[in-house]
Motif scaffolding. Structure first.
Motif, PDB file in Angstrom:
ATOM      1  N   ARG A   1      31.244  17.067 -10.218  1.00 20.21           N
ATOM      2  CA  ARG A   1      32.986  16.669 -10.775  1.00 20.21           C
ATOM      3  C   ARG A   1      32.481  16.642 -12.648  1.00 20.21           C
ATOM      4  NH1 ARG A   1      29.278  10.466  -9.006  1.00 20.21           N
ATOM      5  NH2 ARG A   1      30.486  10.817  -6.552  1.00 20.21           N
TER       6      ARG A   1
ATOM      7  N   SER B   1      34.958  18.068 -11.512  1.00 17.12           N
ATOM      8  CA  SER B   1      34.869  19.212 -10.415  1.00 17.12           C
ATOM      9  C   SER B   1      35.514  19.203  -8.658  1.00 17.12           C
ATOM     10  CB  SER B   1      33.864  20.312  -9.708  1.00 17.12           C
ATOM     11  OG  SER B   1      34.005  21.131  -8.685  1.00 17.12           O
ATOM     12  N   PRO B   2      36.190  18.942  -7.653  1.00 20.47           N
ATOM     13  CA  PRO B   2      36.688  19.097  -6.624  1.00 20.47           C
ATOM     14  C   PRO B   2      35.891  19.465  -5.549  1.00 20.47           C
ATOM     15  CG  PRO B   2      38.224  20.531  -7.054  1.00 20.47           C
ATOM     16  CD  PRO B   2      36.763  20.408  -8.470  1.00 20.47           C
ATOM     17  N   ASP B   3      34.494  20.053  -5.648  1.00 18.48           N
ATOM     18  CA  ASP B   3      33.973  20.842  -4.698  1.00 18.48           C
ATOM     19  C   ASP B   3      33.497  20.423  -4.077  1.00 18.48           C
ATOM     20  OD1 ASP B   3      34.408  22.511  -6.649  1.00 18.48           O
ATOM     21  OD2 ASP B   3      31.993  22.923  -6.407  1.00 18.48           O
TER      22      ASP B   3
ATOM     23  N   ILE C   1      34.315  16.896  -2.513  1.00 17.37           N
ATOM     24  CA  ILE C   1      35.490  16.411  -1.711  1.00 17.37           C
ATOM     25  C   ILE C   1      35.440  18.122  -1.003  1.00 17.37           C
ATOM     26  CG2 ILE C   1      38.274  15.934  -2.182  1.00 17.37           C
ATOM     27  CD1 ILE C   1      37.121  14.543  -4.716  1.00 17.37           C
ATOM     28  N   ASN C   2      36.323  19.280  -1.494  1.00 18.53           N
ATOM     29  CA  ASN C   2      36.861  19.881  -0.607  1.00 18.53           C
ATOM     30  C   ASN C   2      35.237  20.839   0.368  1.00 18.53           C
ATOM     31  OD1 ASN C   2      38.412  20.449  -2.605  1.00 18.53           O
ATOM     32  ND2 ASN C   2      37.576  21.902  -3.420  1.00 18.53           N
TER      33      ASN C   2
ATOM     34  N   PRO D   1      44.556  17.780   1.279  1.00 23.07           N
ATOM     35  CA  PRO D   1      44.264  16.780   0.561  1.00 23.07           C
ATOM     36  C   PRO D   1      44.857  15.568   0.303  1.00 23.07           C
ATOM     37  CG  PRO D   1      44.817  18.585  -0.909  1.00 23.07           C
ATOM     38  CD  PRO D   1      45.661  18.789   0.716  1.00 23.07           C
TER      39      PRO D   1
ATOM     40  N   LYS E   1      39.991   9.463  -2.211  1.00 24.44           N
ATOM     41  CA  LYS E   1      38.901   9.364  -3.094  1.00 24.44           C
ATOM     42  C   LYS E   1      38.187   7.949  -3.882  1.00 24.44           C
ATOM     43  CE  LYS E   1      34.897   9.829  -5.440  1.00 24.44           C
ATOM     44  NZ  LYS E   1      33.444  10.136  -5.431  1.00 24.44           N
TER      45      LYS E   1
ATOM     46  N   GLU F   1      37.528  13.425 -10.079  1.00 26.50           N
ATOM     47  CA  GLU F   1      37.348  14.217  -8.988  1.00 26.50           C
ATOM     48  C   GLU F   1      37.924  14.212  -7.851  1.00 26.50           C
ATOM     49  OE1 GLU F   1      33.418  13.968  -6.009  1.00 26.50           O
ATOM     50  OE2 GLU F   1      34.015  12.415  -6.572  1.00 26.50           O
TER      51      GLU F   1
ATOM     52  N   ASN G   1      41.644  15.940  -8.965  1.00 24.05           N
ATOM     53  CA  ASN G   1      41.335  17.230  -9.042  1.00 24.05           C
ATOM     54  C   ASN G   1      40.987  18.419  -7.887  1.00 24.05           C
ATOM     55  OD1 ASN G   1      40.834  17.653 -12.207  1.00 24.05           O
ATOM     56  ND2 ASN G   1      38.708  17.530 -11.658  1.00 24.05           N
ATOM     57  N   ALA G   2      40.781  17.143  -6.586  1.00 30.24           N
ATOM     58  CA  ALA G   2      41.170  17.824  -5.484  1.00 30.24           C
ATOM     59  C   ALA G   2      42.162  16.927  -4.561  1.00 30.24           C
ATOM     60  CB  ALA G   2      39.932  16.895  -4.414  1.00 30.24           C
TER      61      ALA G   2
ATOM     62  N   CYS H   1      43.448  14.756  -3.814  1.00 32.82           N
ATOM     63  CA  CYS H   1      43.597  13.597  -2.900  1.00 32.82           C
ATOM     64  C   CYS H   1      45.049  12.852  -3.106  1.00 32.82           C
ATOM     65  CB  CYS H   1      41.738  12.205  -3.393  1.00 32.82           C
ATOM     66  SG  CYS H   1      40.400  13.485  -3.202  1.00 32.82           S
TER      67      CYS H   1
END
Length: 222
Positions: A148, A150-152, A154-155, A166, A171, A181, A184-185, A187
């Motif tokens: 975080r 970074s959306p990694d 969640i992705n 998304p 989130k 986070e 960035n994703a 959501c």
């Protein structure tokens, strides 16, 4: 209301009450190394972050030596393991019912955290929360290359459950970095909760869609 299919929920402070033991231990580990930081400073600077990254960033902020981060992190991890063995961990008020209700509505629930897999699993074991009963997957900082905001994580959660949009993801977390986070994703919903590390004033800076006292209040919008 948006058609939410996946909830990505932070652990400590959002679904689990562990009395801020992580940040208390982190404060102690930093101060044992000859620094002087308060718990308030640690909560404000480190909440939600992967912990080695959090320590490095904190040292930078206070004008410390960033090279100390690795040894402080190692000491912190050892102290935390001990602290968790003795600690009484409980769900945040209303959370267990909320999770079971979301599962009954056929929504996917992913717990995500800046902790290591080992620490996260320790928490779940103490609560006796079971995969497929209380949640569908656990994703930790160990599972991704970038933590975080970074959306990694969640992705990865979306990929696990074949969710391609998304905007169908919610989130929730107790820190600004959780909300970043989520944003960035991309959501569809970001929810900040007041049950953990940061105050309403701090959380408002991240512009979440909602700020609730606890995650169980999200039931009304779902």
């Amino acid at each position: 209301m948006k058609n939410i299919e996946l909830l990505v929920l932070d652990m400590a402070g959002t679904t689990i009450d562990e009395d801020n033991v992580v940040y208390k231990t982190l404060t102690q580990a930093v101060n044992n190394h000859g620094y002087h930081v308060t718990l308030e400073k640690v909560l404000s600077s480190c909440a939600g972050m992967e912990k080695l990254e959090a320590i490095t960033s904190l040292l930078k902020e206070i004008g410390g030596n960033e090279e100390d981060a690795a040894i402080i992190f190692q000491n912190f991890s050892e102290q935390l393991k001990e602290a968790y063995q003795k600690l009484e961990v409980k769900p945040i008020n209303g959370t267990e019912n909320f999770l079971l209700k979301m599962k009954a509505l056929h929504k996917k629930v992913v717990l995500n955290t800046g902790y290591t897999s080992e620490i996260a699993q320790q928490l779940l074991d103490k609560l006796q929360w079971k995969e497929n009963i209380h949640f569908d997957a656990l994703i930790t900082a160990d599972d991704v290359s970038e933590s975080r905001p970074s959306p990694d994580m969640i992705n990865l959660a979306m990929k696990k459950f074949n969710i391609t949009e998304p905007e169908k993801v919610l989130k929730a977390g107790d820190s600004v970095i959780d909300i970043e986070e989520g944003k960035n994703a991309g959501c569809g919903l970001t929810i900040a909760v007041l049950s953990g590390a940061q105050s309403r004033t701090e959380l408002e800076k991240a512009h979440p869609d909602y700020i609730f006292n606890t995650i169980s209040e999200a039931e009304d919008i779902l």
